[in-house]
Motif scaffolding. Structure first.
Motif, PDB file in Angstrom:
ATOM      1  N   ILE A   1       0.905  -1.195  -0.062  1.00 54.39           N
ATOM      2  CA  ILE A   1       0.061  -0.099   0.151  1.00 54.39           C
ATOM      3  C   ILE A   1       1.038   1.294   0.041  1.00 54.39           C
TER       4      ILE A   1
ATOM      5  N   ILE B   1      -5.566   6.502  -0.321  1.00 53.70           N
ATOM      6  CA  ILE B   1      -5.211   5.483   0.423  1.00 53.70           C
ATOM      7  C   ILE B   1      -6.348   4.654   0.958  1.00 53.70           C
TER       8      ILE B   1
ATOM      9  N   GLN C   1      -7.031   2.764  -2.338  1.00 54.84           N
ATOM     10  CA  GLN C   1      -6.136   1.863  -2.649  1.00 54.84           C
ATOM     11  C   GLN C   1      -6.105   0.620  -1.770  1.00 54.84           C
ATOM     12  N   ILE C   2      -6.454   0.798  -0.221  1.00 52.01           N
ATOM     13  CA  ILE C   2      -6.440  -0.516   0.501  1.00 52.01           C
ATOM     14  C   ILE C   2      -7.747  -1.195   0.195  1.00 52.01           C
TER      15      ILE C   2
ATOM     16  N   THR D   1      -7.390  -3.174  -3.164  1.00 51.64           N
ATOM     17  CA  THR D   1      -6.354  -4.375  -2.979  1.00 51.64           C
ATOM     18  C   THR D   1      -7.119  -5.479  -2.201  1.00 51.64           C
TER      19      THR D   1
ATOM     20  N   VAL E   1      -0.294   5.453   6.006  1.00 50.21           N
ATOM     21  CA  VAL E   1      -0.709   4.074   5.618  1.00 50.21           C
ATOM     22  C   VAL E   1      -0.682   3.297   7.048  1.00 50.21           C
TER      23      VAL E   1
ATOM     24  N   PHE F   1      -4.056   1.577   7.550  1.00 51.57           N
ATOM     25  CA  PHE F   1      -3.828   0.146   6.674  1.00 51.57           C
ATOM     26  C   PHE F   1      -5.055  -1.121   7.192  1.00 51.57           C
TER      27      PHE F   1
ATOM     28  N   TYR G   1     -10.790  -0.070   5.828  1.00 50.84           N
ATOM     29  CA  TYR G   1     -11.490  -0.385   4.198  1.00 50.84           C
ATOM     30  C   TYR G   1     -12.748   0.190   4.220  1.00 50.84           C
TER      31      TYR G   1
END
Length: 146
Positions: free
Chosen positions: A34, A55, A58-59, A62, A104, A108, A111
């Protein structure tokens, strides 16, 4: 029972197009993946809220690829590719921006989901300059005012 998704410790990244069998597969710690994607796709000078929004996308993107087994269900031995044409920009071996890395580290484990569901949604986002995704997050639109 309240179900929660367990964030994976690693992600297998295919360094090429899905059908390129000569491309290498690398196993990367999820958090480093990430950080790499965020450092490759967004600018560290953007406002913090824009960085956080990107972010999260993106998390979530994924995790959606991993938990829907997008590639593995097609017989591929990887979770995601490194190409924006298919997934997200991942540059093998690159350094991370410090402020992006810190964000991140803080988020992280979080989500985007639909209310009442623990599955990560298919988070639509695009750069907003060379590609558009109506209803999705525009990276450049989030990064600075027009």
């Amino acid at each position: 029972m309240d179900l929660e998704l367990k964030i994976p410790s690693t992600v297998v990244v295919h360094l090429g197009a899905p059908t390129d069998s000569s491309a290498q597969n690398v196993t990367i710690p999820f958090v480093d993946y990430i950080k790499n994607v965020a450092s490759s796709e967004i600018f560290p000078t953007w406002p913090e809220n824009a960085l956080i929004a990107n972010i999260y996308a993106q998390i979530t993107f994924t995790l959606n690829r991993i938990f829907t087994e997008h590639y593995r269900s097609q017989g591929y031995p990887f979770d995601i590719t490194n190409l924006e044409a298919y997934d997200q920009a991942y540059v093998y071996g690159r350094d991370f921006f410090e402020n992006i890395s810190q964000i991140v580290d803080e988020i992280f484990n979080n989500y985007i989901t639909r209310e009442g569901n623990y599955n990560p949604i298919y988070a639509r986002y695009c750069n907003g300059t060379t590609s558009l995704c109506p209803g999705g997050l525009s990276q450049w639109g989030s990064g600075h005012s027009r």
